[in-house]
Design an enzyme around this catalytic site. Structure first.
Site, PDB file in Angstrom:
ATOM      1  N   CYS A 135      12.672 -19.595  50.445  1.00 59.51           N
ATOM      2  CA  CYS A 135      12.333 -19.976  52.125  1.00 59.51           C
ATOM      3  C   CYS A 135      11.398 -20.179  52.430  1.00 59.51           C
ATOM      4  O   CYS A 135      10.609 -19.388  52.722  1.00 59.51           O
ATOM      5  CB  CYS A 135      13.224 -18.594  52.354  1.00 59.51           C
ATOM      6  SG  CYS A 135      13.222 -18.559  54.113  1.00 59.51           S
ATOM      7  N   CYS A 138      10.404 -18.169  56.150  1.00 62.14           N
ATOM      8  CA  CYS A 138       9.815 -16.352  55.896  1.00 62.14           C
ATOM      9  C   CYS A 138       8.871 -15.938  54.645  1.00 62.14           C
ATOM     10  O   CYS A 138       8.497 -15.200  55.162  1.00 62.14           O
ATOM     11  CB  CYS A 138      11.400 -15.764  54.532  1.00 62.14           C
ATOM     12  SG  CYS A 138      13.041 -16.592  55.256  1.00 62.14           S
ATOM     13  N   ASP A 139       9.123 -17.176  53.888  1.00 63.54           N
ATOM     14  CA  ASP A 139       6.866 -16.364  53.790  1.00 63.54           C
ATOM     15  C   ASP A 139       6.146 -17.213  53.589  1.00 63.54           C
ATOM     16  O   ASP A 139       5.186 -17.067  52.879  1.00 63.54           O
ATOM     17  CB  ASP A 139       7.653 -16.880  52.296  1.00 63.54           C
ATOM     18  CG  ASP A 139       8.874 -16.162  51.351  1.00 63.54           C
ATOM     19  OD1 ASP A 139       8.851 -14.628  51.995  1.00 63.54           O
ATOM     20  OD2 ASP A 139       9.026 -15.938  50.514  1.00 63.54           O
TER      21      ASP A 139
END
Ligand code: NAP
Length: 309
Positions: A135, A138-139
């Site tokens: 992701c 997300c990261d």
């Protein structure tokens, strides 16, 4: 007494949320079951540019959160669960085993979406969360001025490689062929971005590091030459597998385990419908999932009307 729902929708991505909205508006007693936060894979997409109505694009989280609010507004209940354990067909009602509960419904819509695929090579499991990610939204921000790799050559890989250039100083895109599967418009953007380097005809062989990702080894499939790249993160975008394990044996699946349906999104089990990415459809898109969610809800409503008082 155990409550009986008119419809239980399993999965809270765009297909499930749309089904919940339509079922709620049809005044069906509706429960949507979702693991963790609603929104499905779409919620982890930074920017969705091809969902109609948003000419500037819209964040995946924002779009799916709006869908959730709309479903709630029309009376759908949303239940957060750990896991759907199984689906059974009995005495006219469907039984859904979820966590320690057995829920009953007159009809079921499966909209469980799909999970990212991974590679079974050294380092992938070991460094998950320590540089191996599925992701970018997300990261990605952890990789400011760092070097990352994206594995895959489809639309997801292309979009996320582009997204990662906001942070990373360099993004290698490792693809197993000499042509990308991604849409032309994305290919043009990749070419125009000087932070992206495509490593063609190549397979990722292993990921190395000391407590976190530090290096990847890539093999050219024609020459079999291996090259080491210093990288801080490896993002996998090599497609997905449907979340259909819980209904295996009851609902007919194709050879890749996607749910087979008829034109009314009906499965082989009367009263069980499927919508979105878990279904054997031709296009995995939010716009498609939304349409399928609407159709599945209307068909579930018809089924309940025809089969129950
Ligand atoms: P995808 O289209 O199936 O692409 C997967 C990519 O990973 C392909 O390039 C494939 O290579 C590669 N791959 C698969 N297995 C591999 C393996 N074992 N080792 C190395 N590489 C491997 O998956 P996706 O990009 O996740 O997209 C899924 C669906 O969502 C697609 O229908 C896509 O169009 C859609 N989507 C659309 C958008 C958009 O419209 N903006 C954005 C995201 C996703 P090959 O090319 O050689 O098969």
């Amino acid at each position: 007494m155990v409550e009986i729902y008119d419809v239980i929708i399993i999965g809270g991505g765009p297909a499930g949320l749309t089904a919940a909205l339509y079922a709620g508006r049809a005044r069906m007693k509706t429960l949507l079951l979702e693991k963790a936060t609603a929104g499905g894979q779409a919620a982890t997409t930074d920017l969705i540019e091809n969902y109609p109505g948003f000419p500037e694009g819209i964040g995946g989280y924002e779009l799916t959160e709006k869908m959730k609010q709309q479903a709630l507004r029309f009376g759908a209940e949303i239940g957060e669960i750990k896991e759907v354990g199984g689906l059974e067909d009995g005495e006219g009602l469907k039984l859904i085993r979820v966590d320690d509960l057995g829920l009953k419904a007159k009809s079921v819509i499966i909209a469980t979406g799909a999970e990212p695929k991974t590679l079974d090579i050294p380092g992938v499991a070991e460094f998950r969360g320590k540089g191996v990610s599925y992701c970018a939204t997300c990261d990605g921000a952890f990789y400011r001025d760092k070097v990352v790799a994206v594995i895959g050559g489809g639309n997801s890989a292309a979009e996320e490689a582009l997204f990662l250039t906001r942070f990373a100083s360099k993004v290698y895109m490792v693809h197993r062929r000499d042509q990308l599967r991604a849409d032309k418009i994305l290919q043009e953007r990749l070419e125009a971005n000087d932070r992206i380097e495509i490593v063609w005809d190549s397979h990722l062989k292993k990921i190395l590091g000391n407590g976190k990702v530090e290096e990847m080894v890539v093999e050219n499939k024609n020459t079999h030459d291996r090259t080491d790249y210093r990288v801080d993160g490896v993002f996998f975008y090599i497609g997905s597998v449907p979340n259909t394990e819980f209904c295996e044996g009851l609902v007919n699946l194709d050879e890749r385990e996607f749910i087979i349906t008829g034109g009314a999104l009906d499965t082989n089990v009367p009263g069980v419908f499927a919508a979105g990415d878990c279904r054997a459809n031709l296009l995995k898109q939010v716009a498609v999932a939304v349409g399928e969610g609407a159709l599945a809800a209307v068909e579930a409503e018809k089924y309940v009307e025809e089969n129950f008082d």
